[in-house]
Design an enzyme around this catalytic site. Structure first.
Site, PDB file in Angstrom:
ATOM      1  N   ASP A   1     -10.281  -5.927  -3.310  1.00  0.00           N
ATOM      2  CA  ASP A   1      -9.949  -4.741  -1.935  1.00  0.00           C
ATOM      3  C   ASP A   1     -10.531  -3.452  -2.495  1.00  0.00           C
ATOM      4  O   ASP A   1     -10.447  -2.774  -3.153  1.00  0.00           O
ATOM      5  CB  ASP A   1      -8.668  -4.423  -3.098  1.00  0.00           C
ATOM      6  CG  ASP A   1      -7.335  -3.850  -1.859  1.00  0.00           C
ATOM      7  OD1 ASP A   1      -8.119  -2.380  -1.735  1.00  0.00           O
ATOM      8  OD2 ASP A   1      -6.188  -3.984  -2.029  1.00  0.00           O
TER       9      ASP A   1
ATOM     10  N   SER B   1       0.629  -1.397  -0.469  1.00  0.00           N
ATOM     11  CA  SER B   1       0.279  -0.002  -0.345  1.00  0.00           C
ATOM     12  C   SER B   1       0.947   1.598  -0.432  1.00  0.00           C
ATOM     13  O   SER B   1       1.352   1.622  -1.003  1.00  0.00           O
ATOM     14  CB  SER B   1      -1.024  -0.024   1.028  1.00  0.00           C
ATOM     15  OG  SER B   1      -1.916   0.828   0.618  1.00  0.00           O
TER      16      SER B   1
ATOM     17  N   HIS C   1      -6.941  -6.345   1.049  1.00  0.00           N
ATOM     18  CA  HIS C   1      -5.950  -5.087   1.073  1.00  0.00           C
ATOM     19  C   HIS C   1      -5.152  -6.015   2.338  1.00  0.00           C
ATOM     20  O   HIS C   1      -4.476  -5.325   2.994  1.00  0.00           O
ATOM     21  CB  HIS C   1      -6.780  -3.503   1.439  1.00  0.00           C
ATOM     22  CG  HIS C   1      -5.526  -2.971   1.415  1.00  0.00           C
ATOM     23  ND1 HIS C   1      -5.018  -2.420  -0.151  1.00  0.00           N
ATOM     24  CD2 HIS C   1      -4.374  -1.755   1.619  1.00  0.00           C
ATOM     25  CE1 HIS C   1      -4.516  -1.498   0.134  1.00  0.00           C
ATOM     26  NE2 HIS C   1      -4.166  -1.149   1.668  1.00  0.00           N
TER      27      HIS C   1
END
Length: 283
Positions: free
Chosen positions: A228, A151, A261
């Site tokens: 996600d 991320s 995620h």
């Protein structure tokens, strides 16, 4: 630089997770980081290093506790380095007001706005930490290094790699923020850290950087879950794919059906990433 102090140690897959604390002159505060040392056959053996950059809200602990990366790092003989995600304890007004900015959200850049002048995570990761490691841990070969992350940390890994192709052998990422100048997380962080000049923002945007720094030999590996919740608004992998295609940069983006995620997603595919880097590090 002062010597780091060991604050914890736990054996895992015949190697050791060790946590250290040190004062960072770059950031002006005490910082912690983890090293996973694989098992060694001889005292003189030096391990290549693989830096992991974590995402928003994380510390140096999340990856070490949740990813399961140590199993393959142990068998491949790669040391894992997991730093923190921002300075801490500086008590800058507003530093903890939101989860996606300030503490736990350093974005791996060098802030230019006076209020956030200690947020120099780019220099900490690229300059201070490798020097600290090479001076204090003879069992690490910091000249053989690769980098990856998740991320915000995937953004950090990609941008740092592209700007320092001489320092890192390979890069990979899980659900990275590849085009921060065009997503809400990036725009919020960059406005506050770097000011309103959007040309300055491009220095920390992988999609912009790849057109300039494209002498990439090792394939860039990205895994992205298609469930996600941040995919469409924040992560924008297609933008990076287009930019890489234009300059013939080798990129493998794997869309993983049903994954989100989280660290469940990371743990599922971490072995592939460790092996990707082990190969590049010539093991």
């Amino acid at each position: 630089m002062e010597k780091p102090t060991e604050i914890s140690s736990a054996k895992m897959f015949d190697g050791y997770n060790k946590r250290y604390k040190h004062y960072s002159p770059t950031l002006g505060c005490s910082m912690t980081f983890h090293i996973y040392f694989p098992p060694s056959s001889s005292p003189s053996h030096k391990f290549p290093v693989l830096y992991w950059l974590s995402g928003l809200t994380c510390t140096d602990e999340n990856f070490i506790a949740k990813s399961g990366a140590q199993r393959v790092a142990s068998s491949e003989g790669v040391a894992l380095i997991s730093p923190d995600t921002s300075p801490r304890g500086l008590n800058v007004e507003g530093e903890s007001d939101s989860w996606d900015f300030g503490v736990g959200a350093g974005f791996y850049l060098n802030a230019t706005q006076e209020k956030w002048k200690n947020w120099l995570m780019y220099d900490y990761i690229v300059k201070e930490l490798p020097l600290l490691l090479s001076e204090n841990f003879p069992q690490l070969d910091t000249s053989r290094a690769s980098i990856f992350g998740h991320s915000m940390g995937g953004h950090g890994a990609l941008t740092i790699y592209l700007k320092n192709l001489d320092k890192y052998k390979s890069v990979s990422a899980f659900a990275p923020i590849v085009n921060p100048t065009n997503c809400p997380w990036g725009q919020k962080a960059f406005t506050n850290y770097l000011g309103e000049n959007k040309v300055a923002w491009q220095e920390y945007d992988a999609t912009c950087l790849v057109s300039k720094f494209n002498n990439v030999s090792a394939t860039i590996l990205i895994d992205q879950g298609d469930e996600d919740k941040f995919l469409k608004e924040q992560l924008l992998p297609h933008k990076f794919e287009e930019a890489c295609r234009k300059v013939n940069v080798p990129l493998l983006v794997r869309m993983q059906p049903g994954y989100d995620h989280s660290y469940y997603f990371i743990a599922t595919f971490i072995d592939d990433h460790i092996r990707h880097h082990a190969q590049a590090l010539n093991l």
